[in-house]
Design a protein around this motif. Structure first.
Motif, PDB file in Angstrom:
ATOM      1  N   UNK A  89      31.255  44.083  46.351  1.00  0.00           N
ATOM      2  CA  UNK A  89      32.321  43.076  46.371  1.00  0.00           C
ATOM      3  C   UNK A  89      32.564  42.566  47.793  1.00  0.00           C
ATOM      4  N   UNK A  90      32.519  43.464  48.766  1.00  0.00           N
ATOM      5  CA  UNK A  90      32.789  43.071  50.151  1.00  0.00           C
ATOM      6  C   UNK A  90      31.706  42.146  50.693  1.00  0.00           C
ATOM      7  N   UNK A  91      30.449  42.436  50.401  1.00  0.00           N
ATOM      8  CA  UNK A  91      29.345  41.737  51.055  1.00  0.00           C
ATOM      9  C   UNK A  91      28.682  40.662  50.204  1.00  0.00           C
ATOM     10  N   UNK A  92      29.210  40.374  49.039  1.00  0.00           N
ATOM     11  CA  UNK A  92      28.603  39.351  48.185  1.00  0.00           C
ATOM     12  C   UNK A  92      29.712  38.461  47.631  1.00  0.00           C
ATOM     13  N   UNK A  93      29.655  37.188  47.947  1.00  0.00           N
ATOM     14  CA  UNK A  93      30.704  36.250  47.515  1.00  0.00           C
ATOM     15  C   UNK A  93      30.766  36.116  45.995  1.00  0.00           C
ATOM     16  N   UNK A  94      29.603  36.046  45.337  1.00  0.00           N
ATOM     17  CA  UNK A  94      29.600  35.915  43.879  1.00  0.00           C
ATOM     18  C   UNK A  94      30.170  37.163  43.215  1.00  0.00           C
ATOM     19  N   UNK A  95      29.830  38.325  43.765  1.00  0.00           N
ATOM     20  CA  UNK A  95      30.386  39.569  43.217  1.00  0.00           C
ATOM     21  C   UNK A  95      31.894  39.596  43.410  1.00  0.00           C
ATOM     22  N   UNK A  96      32.351  39.088  44.554  1.00  0.00           N
ATOM     23  CA  UNK A  96      33.793  39.032  44.798  1.00  0.00           C
ATOM     24  C   UNK A  96      34.470  38.118  43.773  1.00  0.00           C
ATOM     25  N   UNK A  97      33.832  37.002  43.461  1.00  0.00           N
ATOM     26  CA  UNK A  97      34.421  36.054  42.512  1.00  0.00           C
ATOM     27  C   UNK A  97      34.382  36.548  41.072  1.00  0.00           C
ATOM     28  N   UNK A  98      33.406  37.385  40.734  1.00  0.00           N
ATOM     29  CA  UNK A  98      33.245  37.826  39.341  1.00  0.00           C
ATOM     30  C   UNK A  98      33.759  39.253  39.128  1.00  0.00           C
ATOM     31  N   UNK A  99      33.273  40.204  39.931  1.00  0.00           N
ATOM     32  CA  UNK A  99      33.567  41.612  39.690  1.00  0.00           C
ATOM     33  C   UNK A  99      34.982  41.987  40.115  1.00  0.00           C
ATOM     34  N   UNK A 100      35.462  41.419  41.210  1.00  0.00           N
ATOM     35  CA  UNK A 100      36.798  41.783  41.687  1.00  0.00           C
ATOM     36  C   UNK A 100      37.890  41.473  40.665  1.00  0.00           C
ATOM     37  N   UNK A 101      37.905  40.280  40.041  1.00  0.00           N
ATOM     38  CA  UNK A 101      38.937  40.056  39.004  1.00  0.00           C
ATOM     39  C   UNK A 101      38.799  40.985  37.803  1.00  0.00           C
ATOM     40  N   UNK A 102      37.556  41.321  37.437  1.00  0.00           N
ATOM     41  CA  UNK A 102      37.352  42.232  36.306  1.00  0.00           C
ATOM     42  C   UNK A 102      37.934  43.606  36.633  1.00  0.00           C
ATOM     43  N   UNK A 103      37.666  44.097  37.849  1.00  0.00           N
ATOM     44  CA  UNK A 103      38.224  45.394  38.266  1.00  0.00           C
ATOM     45  C   UNK A 103      39.744  45.338  38.356  1.00  0.00           C
ATOM     46  N   UNK A 104      40.266  44.200  38.794  1.00  0.00           N
ATOM     47  CA  UNK A 104      41.714  44.057  38.897  1.00  0.00           C
ATOM     48  C   UNK A 104      42.371  44.113  37.521  1.00  0.00           C
ATOM     49  N   UNK A 105      41.738  43.495  36.536  1.00  0.00           N
ATOM     50  CA  UNK A 105      42.279  43.546  35.170  1.00  0.00           C
ATOM     51  C   UNK A 105      42.132  44.956  34.600  1.00  0.00           C
ATOM     52  N   UNK A 106      40.984  45.589  34.822  1.00  0.00           N
ATOM     53  CA  UNK A 106      40.752  46.930  34.274  1.00  0.00           C
ATOM     54  C   UNK A 106      41.695  47.972  34.863  1.00  0.00           C
ATOM     55  N   UNK A 107      42.102  47.793  36.126  1.00  0.00           N
ATOM     56  CA  UNK A 107      43.035  48.763  36.688  1.00  0.00           C
ATOM     57  C   UNK A 107      44.410  48.652  36.054  1.00  0.00           C
ATOM     58  N   UNK A 108      44.717  47.493  35.471  1.00  0.00           N
ATOM     59  CA  UNK A 108      46.005  47.325  34.800  1.00  0.00           C
ATOM     60  C   UNK A 108      46.031  47.887  33.390  1.00  0.00           C
ATOM     61  N   UNK A 109      44.856  48.204  32.850  1.00  0.00           N
ATOM     62  CA  UNK A 109      44.787  48.779  31.506  1.00  0.00           C
ATOM     63  C   UNK A 109      45.167  50.247  31.596  1.00  0.00           C
TER      64      UNK A 109
END
Length: 195
Positions: A58-78
């Motif tokens: 997530x830190x070193x890849x812009x596309x991963x930041x745009x895709x994976x970071x929101x998914x992880x953010x939602x999953x942490x709220x579950x």
């Protein structure tokens, strides 16, 4: 001198367990404690590996930041109980022979309780890296391994340790529910502190 006190303390604990509980219950308690700690350690190791791999991606890849970071953010709220049906269905049906699927489901549920604080501490440490440090690593022509060891890990270590303590507490909190699995009318009680 200290070893003597530890030995005396251990003897007192074991003697009190022997006097107030029967021998079978005492050994079941010790065995269950060891099994629970092994589950916690396995989930913690998985959390560290997952957090480092996904966090660095997530830190070193812009596309991963745009895709994976929101998914992880939602999953942490579950809530962890939200992963319960998936864990039971997936792991117990993947390994239907017995104990392996049950243990994997329990470790996965503990993992979901402890991994998010560690992951977001890695991401926070990576985003806290100043542009000057990144430029310095490029000027010094550090390979990725030296960059991680000499620049990233020293910066990330304090927040990683505090997040690990928080994550361990989150996993410990859910340990008891993860050792008593229900699947329809079938109840699975794993040996551990939760049962």
């Amino acid at each position: 001198m200290k070893k003597r006190y530890y030995l005396i303390f251990t003897i007192i604990i074991l003697l009190s367990l022997y006097l107030f509980l029967d021998v079978k219950t005492t050994f079941d308690l010790i065995y269950g404690t060891i099994r629970s700690i092994i589950r916690m350690i396995a989930a913690y190791i998985l959390s560290i590996l997952f957090s480092l791999l996904v966090g660095l991606l997530i830190i070193h890849n812009e596309k991963a930041y745009d895709i994976i970071f929101p998914i992880c953010d939602v999953l942490q709220g579950v809530p962890v109980l939200g992963f319960f049906p998936f864990a039971i269905y997936f792991f117990i049906h993947t390994f239907p022979a017995g104990w392996l699927g049950q243990e994997c489901a329990a470790v996965f549920l503990i993992f979901t309780g402890m991994t998010w604080s560690i992951l977001f501490s890695v991401i926070e440490a990576g985003t806290a890296l100043s542009r000057e440090l990144k430029d310095l690593s490029l000027l010094l022509k550090l390979d990725p391994t030296r960059y991680l060891i000499e620049i990233f890990f020293p910066l990330a270590f304090p927040s990683f340790v505090s997040a690990s303590i928080t994550g361990w507490g989150g996993g410990w909190y859910f340990l008891f529910a993860s050792e008593f699995l229900t699947m329809g009318r079938e109840k699975i009680a794993l040996p551990g502190l939760g049962t």
